[in-house]
Design a protein around this motif. Structure first.
Motif, PDB file in Angstrom:
ATOM      1  N   SER A 263       0.669  -1.116  -0.246  1.00 42.75           N
ATOM      2  CA  SER A 263       0.121   0.116  -0.015  1.00 42.75           C
ATOM      3  C   SER A 263       1.026   1.828   0.342  1.00 42.75           C
ATOM      4  O   SER A 263       1.614   1.532   1.567  1.00 42.75           O
ATOM      5  N   ASN A 264       0.960   1.938  -1.114  1.00 46.48           N
ATOM      6  CA  ASN A 264       1.470   3.065  -1.031  1.00 46.48           C
ATOM      7  C   ASN A 264       1.169   4.077  -1.129  1.00 46.48           C
ATOM      8  O   ASN A 264      -0.091   4.862  -2.194  1.00 46.48           O
ATOM      9  N   GLU A 265       0.931   5.256   0.109  1.00 41.53           N
ATOM     10  CA  GLU A 265      -0.061   6.574   0.199  1.00 41.53           C
ATOM     11  C   GLU A 265       0.677   8.090  -0.240  1.00 41.53           C
ATOM     12  O   GLU A 265      -0.056   8.561  -0.664  1.00 41.53           O
ATOM     13  N   LYS A 266       1.884   7.786   0.656  1.00 41.14           N
ATOM     14  CA  LYS A 266       2.716   8.855   0.704  1.00 41.14           C
ATOM     15  C   LYS A 266       3.983   8.772  -0.627  1.00 41.14           C
ATOM     16  O   LYS A 266       4.737   8.339  -0.575  1.00 41.14           O
ATOM     17  N   PHE A 267       4.373   9.640  -1.294  1.00 42.02           N
ATOM     18  CA  PHE A 267       4.658   9.840  -2.550  1.00 42.02           C
ATOM     19  C   PHE A 267       6.092  11.405  -2.384  1.00 42.02           C
ATOM     20  O   PHE A 267       5.059  12.336  -2.302  1.00 42.02           O
ATOM     21  N   THR A 268       7.041  10.750  -2.564  1.00 42.77           N
ATOM     22  CA  THR A 268       8.199  11.705  -2.265  1.00 42.77           C
ATOM     23  C   THR A 268       8.256  13.108  -3.849  1.00 42.77           C
ATOM     24  O   THR A 268       9.223  14.217  -3.111  1.00 42.77           O
ATOM     25  N   GLY A 269       7.775  12.146  -4.883  1.00 37.70           N
ATOM     26  CA  GLY A 269       8.124  13.148  -6.004  1.00 37.70           C
ATOM     27  C   GLY A 269       7.295  14.180  -6.156  1.00 37.70           C
ATOM     28  O   GLY A 269       5.753  14.641  -5.054  1.00 37.70           O
ATOM     29  N   PRO A 270       6.665  14.983  -6.794  1.00 36.80           N
ATOM     30  CA  PRO A 270       6.383  16.571  -7.389  1.00 36.80           C
ATOM     31  C   PRO A 270       5.193  16.445  -7.181  1.00 36.80           C
ATOM     32  O   PRO A 270       4.041  16.739  -7.871  1.00 36.80           O
ATOM     33  N   GLU A 271       4.833  14.874  -8.632  1.00 38.00           N
ATOM     34  CA  GLU A 271       3.736  14.370  -9.840  1.00 38.00           C
ATOM     35  C   GLU A 271       2.577  13.747  -8.667  1.00 38.00           C
ATOM     36  O   GLU A 271       1.514  13.611  -8.927  1.00 38.00           O
ATOM     37  N   LEU A 272       2.514  13.387  -7.664  1.00 37.12           N
ATOM     38  CA  LEU A 272       1.709  12.086  -7.262  1.00 37.12           C
ATOM     39  C   LEU A 272       1.491  12.297  -6.213  1.00 37.12           C
ATOM     40  O   LEU A 272       2.615  12.463  -5.915  1.00 37.12           O
ATOM     41  N   LEU A 288     -10.872  -9.025   5.560  1.00 44.79           N
ATOM     42  CA  LEU A 288     -11.863 -10.723   4.756  1.00 44.79           C
ATOM     43  C   LEU A 288     -10.671 -11.515   4.705  1.00 44.79           C
ATOM     44  O   LEU A 288     -10.749 -13.000   4.716  1.00 44.79           O
ATOM     45  N   PHE A 289      -9.294 -11.436   4.477  1.00 40.57           N
ATOM     46  CA  PHE A 289      -7.814 -12.581   3.913  1.00 40.57           C
ATOM     47  C   PHE A 289      -8.010 -13.130   5.141  1.00 40.57           C
ATOM     48  O   PHE A 289      -7.606 -14.511   4.809  1.00 40.57           O
ATOM     49  N   THR A 290      -7.969 -12.569   5.885  1.00 41.35           N
ATOM     50  CA  THR A 290      -8.093 -13.371   7.500  1.00 41.35           C
ATOM     51  C   THR A 290      -8.697 -13.997   7.575  1.00 41.35           C
ATOM     52  O   THR A 290      -8.842 -15.647   8.075  1.00 41.35           O
ATOM     53  N   LYS A 291     -10.228 -13.760   7.489  1.00 42.83           N
ATOM     54  CA  LYS A 291     -11.345 -14.990   7.799  1.00 42.83           C
ATOM     55  C   LYS A 291     -11.466 -16.230   6.309  1.00 42.83           C
ATOM     56  O   LYS A 291     -11.731 -17.152   6.677  1.00 42.83           O
ATOM     57  N   PHE A 292     -11.217 -15.532   5.384  1.00 40.15           N
ATOM     58  CA  PHE A 292     -10.204 -16.947   4.191  1.00 40.15           C
ATOM     59  C   PHE A 292      -9.033 -17.794   4.568  1.00 40.15           C
ATOM     60  O   PHE A 292      -8.939 -18.591   4.070  1.00 40.15           O
ATOM     61  N   GLY A 293      -8.561 -17.467   6.184  1.00 39.95           N
ATOM     62  CA  GLY A 293      -7.692 -17.845   6.691  1.00 39.95           C
ATOM     63  C   GLY A 293      -6.022 -18.329   5.978  1.00 39.95           C
ATOM     64  O   GLY A 293      -5.123 -19.333   5.958  1.00 39.95           O
ATOM     65  N   PHE A 294      -6.195 -16.754   5.426  1.00 43.45           N
ATOM     66  CA  PHE A 294      -4.787 -16.582   5.071  1.00 43.45           C
ATOM     67  C   PHE A 294      -3.885 -16.146   5.848  1.00 43.45           C
ATOM     68  O   PHE A 294      -4.495 -14.954   6.613  1.00 43.45           O
ATOM     69  N   LYS A 295      -2.648 -15.747   5.205  1.00 40.49           N
ATOM     70  CA  LYS A 295      -1.683 -14.785   6.386  1.00 40.49           C
ATOM     71  C   LYS A 295      -1.160 -13.940   6.065  1.00 40.49           C
ATOM     72  O   LYS A 295      -1.384 -13.896   4.502  1.00 40.49           O
ATOM     73  N   VAL A 296      -1.416 -12.386   6.587  1.00 41.35           N
ATOM     74  CA  VAL A 296      -1.805 -11.297   5.442  1.00 41.35           C
ATOM     75  C   VAL A 296      -0.692 -10.316   6.307  1.00 41.35           C
ATOM     76  O   VAL A 296      -0.271 -10.459   7.610  1.00 41.35           O
ATOM     77  N   VAL A 297       0.455 -10.053   5.374  1.00 42.19           N
ATOM     78  CA  VAL A 297       1.252  -9.465   6.053  1.00 42.19           C
ATOM     79  C   VAL A 297       1.782  -7.991   4.869  1.00 42.19           C
ATOM     80  O   VAL A 297       0.294  -8.539   3.212  1.00 42.19           O
ATOM     81  N   LEU A 298       1.259  -7.356   5.968  1.00 41.15           N
ATOM     82  CA  LEU A 298       1.077  -5.853   4.718  1.00 41.15           C
ATOM     83  C   LEU A 298       2.654  -4.758   4.583  1.00 41.15           C
ATOM     84  O   LEU A 298       3.411  -4.888   6.323  1.00 41.15           O
ATOM     85  N   HIS A 299       2.725  -4.166   3.721  1.00 46.41           N
ATOM     86  CA  HIS A 299       4.034  -3.422   3.115  1.00 46.41           C
ATOM     87  C   HIS A 299       3.130  -1.652   2.492  1.00 46.41           C
ATOM     88  O   HIS A 299       2.880  -1.662   1.694  1.00 46.41           O
ATOM     89  N   ARG A 300       4.198  -0.793   3.264  1.00 46.02           N
ATOM     90  CA  ARG A 300       3.395   0.436   3.403  1.00 46.02           C
ATOM     91  C   ARG A 300       4.382   1.545   2.474  1.00 46.02           C
ATOM     92  O   ARG A 300       5.687   1.204   2.907  1.00 46.02           O
ATOM     93  N   ASP A 301       4.603   2.077   1.997  1.00 45.60           N
ATOM     94  CA  ASP A 301       5.055   2.954   1.206  1.00 45.60           C
ATOM     95  C   ASP A 301       6.262   2.817   0.815  1.00 45.60           C
ATOM     96  O   ASP A 301       7.841   2.756   1.327  1.00 45.60           O
ATOM     97  N   LEU A 302       6.490   2.151  -0.548  1.00 47.62           N
ATOM     98  CA  LEU A 302       7.881   0.518  -0.636  1.00 47.62           C
ATOM     99  C   LEU A 302       7.888   1.887  -2.261  1.00 47.62           C
ATOM    100  O   LEU A 302       6.656   2.328  -2.921  1.00 47.62           O
ATOM    101  N   THR A 303       9.292   2.299  -2.113  1.00 49.35           N
ATOM    102  CA  THR A 303      10.033   2.832  -3.497  1.00 49.35           C
ATOM    103  C   THR A 303      10.182   1.628  -4.660  1.00 49.35           C
ATOM    104  O   THR A 303       9.757   0.677  -4.295  1.00 49.35           O
TER     105      THR A 303
END
Length: 503
Positions: A263-272, A288-303
């Protein structure tokens, strides 16, 4: 050619180099040239060599070389000083049975997990004690042969079972079948052949003999067992349907699989700009996917580079104890790509390539789902509105934003078992509510949840069709949005809640 009777010292050294699993494999490969009872109890290669010598199969080095090459002990082939000597083999008289070599290849490629699946499927065909005693696929094959459920001319049952969990292993049997039928036709040459009381010579064979007979067996029928006997003139007009299980991806492990959210929320450049509302998408997907039985891993704001590194590392993971992979990318995007927080592009192909069968073998035959919430261009999706927007809608509409960026490529991978759910069609924008989340992700999760709560859950493609319908009905900033699924799935995928995760 020097006989092996003159090379007993070398045979003795080869015996010392071969482990118990090698000896077991050699004995299995020799079942077509030696009586099964003569092979029972053999623990060392020297015992096998004595049996082969009695049959005159060690008068020259050809047979032993073929055996060693088949089990890929090329070091011992070189040790016999015959590296430049070719093993002579023809289609009409092979040194080793192609049937047995085919079974050995299956044994070589079969994982422990797939062996357990095969043994489980055979529990109604063979006594439980035999399956428990069978340590390897070779043991299973031997028991099937003893029970006359598997032979050179009867591999259909094995093929049906392998099709349930491993297409690559099944292809080995299919290739053998096709080759066996071709050899049968060729070996007949000019002999007269009678089919259903009609006799013909060689020229008429293609019209009289089916090239690829199809065997369909119902789920409740013994796959390896009895055959339905009909007269030569009586066709089987109503072939049985294949078992239902073969049509669905298996979801049996705990956890079912891995769900990765980028999930990319904050962008460092001038355009986005800031992607407000993406946190709501994160929460909804995780719940939702936890209820489906999945292990959920979240990564925020990746280049862009961090995104590439993350999926490449993920592709090297061992998924043997998981049934599926889900990757959700929430970001700005353009045609054929998404953006990292540094406003650099990552192509959709770069996201999927680490998970192909070649790159991630433990995901082979398992569903790989990618949901991409991002624009795919700068164009608006046009639509005919039945009436003008109401004034009351103004406030809601101003809270919608676009996940766009500066457009380009093809996204569906050529490999099997992929699904890519795009928020929008190529060259067009997608929309996100700054409070309630993106239109596509929220509607996708809503439809998935409704299906899972139903007494008869739908498969994923039926759900995505419903998502298309619901999203396309909306009016976003006076424009339309049309999601687009792309897939190479080979079975139906049905996601249901795991009971312990429903609370």
């Amino acid at each position: 050619m020097k006989g092996l009777n003159m090379d007993r010292r070398k045979l003795s050294q080869i015996d010392e180099e071969l482990g118990s699993s090698d000896v077991e494999a050699l004995c299995f490969l020799c079942l077509d040239v030696l009586n099964r009872k003569r092979l029972e109890g053999i623990k060392h290669a020297r015992e096998l060599f004595l049996r082969l010598e009695e049959k005159g199969l060690l008068d020259n080095q050809t047979f032993i070389l073929h055996l060693l090459r088949t089990i890929q002990r090329f070091d011992l082939v070189r040790f016999l000083d015959t590296e430049n000597q070719r093993v002579v083999e023809t289609d009409s008289c092979p040194l080793l049975s192609k049937y047995r070599v085919m079974l050995y290849k299956i044994y070589e490629d079969m994982t422990e997990e797939n062996l357990e699946k095969l043994k489980f499927l055979l529990k109604e065909n063979l006594p439980r004690r035999l399956m428990e005693k069978s340590r390897t696929a070779l043991d299973v094959f031997s028991e099937l042969e003893k029970a006359e459920l598997l032979s050179q001319t009867n591999v259909d049952g094995l093929l049906e079972y392998l099709l349930r969990f491993d297409q690559k292993l099944a292809s080995l049997v299919r290739d053998y079948k096709d080759g066996a039928q071709l050899n049968l036709h060729c070996s007949m040459n000019d002999k007269q052949v009678c089919v259903g009381g009609i006799c013909a010579g060689r020229q008429s064979l293609p019209a009289l003999l089916p090239q690829k007979p199809v065997l369909s067996i119902p789920e409740t029928e013994n796959y390896f067992g009895g055959m339905t006997i009909v007269s030569d003139a009586q066709p089987i007009t109503k072939p049985c349907s294949p078992p239902d299980e073969a049509e669905f991806y298996a979801l049996v492990h705990e956890p079912r699989g891995l769900c990765v959210v980028i999930s990319n929320e904050k962008f460092t450049g001038p355009e986005l700009g800031l992607r407000r509302g993406t946190r709501k998408d994160e929460e909804t997907l995780e719940a939702l996917f936890t209820k489906f039985g999945f292990k959920v891993v979240l990564h925020r704001d990746l280049t862009a580079q961090a995104m590439r590194e993350e999926v490449n590392t993920l592709g090297q993971r061992n998924f043997i104890n998981e049934d599926a992979l889900v990757v959700c990318v929430l970001s700005h995007g353009d045609q054929g790509c998404v953006f990292g927080t540094d406003e650099k592009k990552v192509s959709l192909k770069e996201l999927t390539l680490p998970f192909t069968g070649i790159q991630a073998p433990t995901l082979t035959g398992k569903p790989k789902l990618f949901f991409i919430q991002a624009c795919q261009g700068k164009e608006f999706q046009k639509g005919a509105l039945p009436c003008p927007p109401k004034p009351a809608q103004e406030k809601v509409q101003t809270q919608l934003e676009e996940d766009s960026g500066p457009v380009y490529g093809e996204t569906v991978p050529s490999d099997a078992d992929f699904l890519i759910g795009m928020a929008t069609v190529e060259e067009c924008k997608s929309f996100r509510h700054v409070v309630t989340g993106s239109i596509y992700i929220q509607k996708l999760c809503e439809m998935l949840e409704k299906s899972a709560e139903s007494t008869e859950p739908d498969d994923i493609l039926s759900i995505l069709t419903r998502v298309n319908k619901e999203v396309s009905k909306g009016n976003y900033m006076g424009q339309k949005q049309m999601p687009q699924p792309k897939y190479t799935l080979t079975k139906k995928l049905v996601l249901t809640f795991v009971k312990e995760n429903m609370n």
